[in-house]
Scaffold this motif. Structure first.
Motif, PDB file in Angstrom:
ATOM      1  N   ALA A 102       0.920  -1.404   0.220  1.00  0.00           N
ATOM      2  CA  ALA A 102      -0.181  -0.163  -0.310  1.00  0.00           C
ATOM      3  C   ALA A 102       1.145   0.958   0.189  1.00  0.00           C
ATOM      4  CB  ALA A 102      -0.926   0.314   1.492  1.00  0.00           C
ATOM      5  N   ILE A 103       2.378   1.269   0.083  1.00  0.00           N
ATOM      6  CA  ILE A 103       2.857   1.957   1.073  1.00  0.00           C
ATOM      7  C   ILE A 103       4.263   2.135  -1.274  1.00  0.00           C
ATOM      8  CG2 ILE A 103       4.718   3.354   2.121  1.00  0.00           C
ATOM      9  CD1 ILE A 103       3.450   1.723   4.316  1.00  0.00           C
ATOM     10  N   SER A 104       3.807   3.814  -0.921  1.00  0.00           N
ATOM     11  CA  SER A 104       4.557   3.885  -2.640  1.00  0.00           C
ATOM     12  C   SER A 104       5.333   5.745  -2.321  1.00  0.00           C
ATOM     13  CB  SER A 104       3.967   3.753  -4.036  1.00  0.00           C
ATOM     14  OG  SER A 104       2.954   4.477  -3.755  1.00  0.00           O
ATOM     15  N   MET A 105       6.253   5.742  -3.751  1.00  0.00           N
ATOM     16  CA  MET A 105       7.219   7.034  -3.126  1.00  0.00           C
ATOM     17  C   MET A 105       5.784   7.711  -4.062  1.00  0.00           C
ATOM     18  SD  MET A 105       9.247   8.529  -2.072  1.00  0.00           S
ATOM     19  CE  MET A 105       9.817  10.454  -2.007  1.00  0.00           C
ATOM     20  N   GLY A 106       5.964   9.013  -3.141  1.00  0.00           N
ATOM     21  CA  GLY A 106       4.451  10.427  -4.280  1.00  0.00           C
ATOM     22  C   GLY A 106       5.803  11.179  -4.686  1.00  0.00           C
ATOM     23  N   ASP A 107       4.690  12.219  -5.082  1.00  0.00           N
ATOM     24  CA  ASP A 107       5.577  13.394  -5.684  1.00  0.00           C
ATOM     25  C   ASP A 107       7.037  14.066  -4.779  1.00  0.00           C
ATOM     26  OD1 ASP A 107       4.268  13.903  -7.751  1.00  0.00           O
ATOM     27  OD2 ASP A 107       3.026  14.856  -6.501  1.00  0.00           O
ATOM     28  N   ALA A 108       6.447  14.029  -3.319  1.00  0.00           N
ATOM     29  CA  ALA A 108       7.964  14.131  -2.853  1.00  0.00           C
ATOM     30  C   ALA A 108       8.129  13.877  -1.567  1.00  0.00           C
ATOM     31  CB  ALA A 108       6.956  15.730  -2.546  1.00  0.00           C
ATOM     32  N   ILE A 109       6.949  12.617  -0.999  1.00  0.00           N
ATOM     33  CA  ILE A 109       6.957  12.147   0.761  1.00  0.00           C
ATOM     34  C   ILE A 109       6.290  10.961   0.066  1.00  0.00           C
ATOM     35  CG2 ILE A 109       7.576  13.521   2.214  1.00  0.00           C
ATOM     36  CD1 ILE A 109       4.330  13.445   2.635  1.00  0.00           C
ATOM     37  N   TYR A 110       6.216   9.564   0.807  1.00  0.00           N
ATOM     38  CA  TYR A 110       5.689   8.433   0.295  1.00  0.00           C
ATOM     39  C   TYR A 110       4.293   8.340   1.109  1.00  0.00           C
ATOM     40  CZ  TYR A 110       9.644   4.850   0.054  1.00  0.00           C
ATOM     41  OH  TYR A 110      11.301   5.194  -0.605  1.00  0.00           O
ATOM     42  N   GLN A 111       3.690   7.944   0.183  1.00  0.00           N
ATOM     43  CA  GLN A 111       1.940   7.925  -0.086  1.00  0.00           C
ATOM     44  C   GLN A 111       1.380   6.479   0.562  1.00  0.00           C
ATOM     45  OE1 GLN A 111       1.225   9.443  -3.300  1.00  0.00           O
ATOM     46  NE2 GLN A 111       1.523   7.870  -4.594  1.00  0.00           N
ATOM     47  N   ILE A 112       0.157   6.599   1.374  1.00  0.00           N
ATOM     48  CA  ILE A 112      -0.511   5.282   1.591  1.00  0.00           C
ATOM     49  C   ILE A 112      -1.611   5.249   0.862  1.00  0.00           C
ATOM     50  CG2 ILE A 112      -2.331   3.769   2.950  1.00  0.00           C
ATOM     51  CD1 ILE A 112       0.327   5.292   4.547  1.00  0.00           C
ATOM     52  N   ASP A 113      -1.859   3.772  -0.482  1.00  0.00           N
ATOM     53  CA  ASP A 113      -3.093   4.139  -1.154  1.00  0.00           C
ATOM     54  C   ASP A 113      -4.134   3.500  -0.292  1.00  0.00           C
ATOM     55  OD1 ASP A 113      -5.150   2.858  -2.739  1.00  0.00           O
ATOM     56  OD2 ASP A 113      -3.082   1.866  -3.753  1.00  0.00           O
ATOM     57  N   THR A 114      -5.803   4.417   0.269  1.00  0.00           N
ATOM     58  CA  THR A 114      -6.437   3.642   0.766  1.00  0.00           C
ATOM     59  C   THR A 114      -7.048   2.763   0.470  1.00  0.00           C
ATOM     60  OG1 THR A 114      -7.140   5.936  -0.388  1.00  0.00           O
ATOM     61  CG2 THR A 114      -6.494   6.119   1.244  1.00  0.00           C
ATOM     62  N   ASP A 115      -7.226   2.716  -0.286  1.00  0.00           N
ATOM     63  CA  ASP A 115      -7.204   1.309  -1.064  1.00  0.00           C
ATOM     64  C   ASP A 115      -7.177  -0.323  -0.506  1.00  0.00           C
ATOM     65  OD1 ASP A 115      -9.725   2.508  -1.766  1.00  0.00           O
ATOM     66  OD2 ASP A 115      -9.421   2.833  -4.042  1.00  0.00           O
ATOM     67  N   ARG A 116      -5.231   0.201  -0.748  1.00  0.00           N
ATOM     68  CA  ARG A 116      -4.654  -0.802  -0.294  1.00  0.00           C
ATOM     69  C   ARG A 116      -4.534  -1.269   1.796  1.00  0.00           C
ATOM     70  NH1 ARG A 116      -3.282  -3.918  -4.391  1.00  0.00           N
ATOM     71  NH2 ARG A 116      -1.970  -4.957  -3.551  1.00  0.00           N
TER      72      ARG A 116
END
Ligand code: SF4
Ligand code: SF4
Length: 86
Positions: free
Chosen positions: A23-37
């Motif tokens: 569920a965690i991946s690198m976003g534009d500037a920081i890591y982000q969490i995919d709420t669907d996962r």
């Protein structure tokens, strides 16, 4: 409820490989969490493992925009990992 990575994230890369739901991946500037996962680790661990490994306190928090109860989190777990058996 899904969790949320705040701007306190220092991109240390600790949480991303530990998430059992990818569920965690690198976003534009920081890591982000995919709420669907994000299941808050329901089905895998007693407590959210990303919060456990994050070195900066209070960086990963509950996402008030994605409130889910235990049953909904289990449903998400089943869909993510056992959809072929439904
Ligand atoms: S709480 Fe668990 S499922 Fe959700 S992002 Fe963190 S490690 Fe992944
Ligand atoms: S463990 Fe914490 S500081 Fe490190 S990348 Fe994940 S959210 Fe950011």
């Amino acid at each position: 409820m899904a969790l949320l990575i705040t701007k306190k994230c220092i991109n240390c890369d600790m949480c991303e490989p530990e998430c059992p739901n990818q569920a965690i991946s690198m976003g534009d500037a920081i890591y982000q969490i995919d709420t669907d996962r994000c299941t808050e680790c329901v089905g895998h661990y007693e407590t959210p493992t990303c919060q456990k490994v994050c070195p900066i306190p209070s960086t990963i928090i509950s996402d008030p925009a994605h409130i889910e109860n235990e049953e909904q989190l289990w449903d998400k777990f089943v869909l993510l990992h056992h959809a072929d058996k439904l």
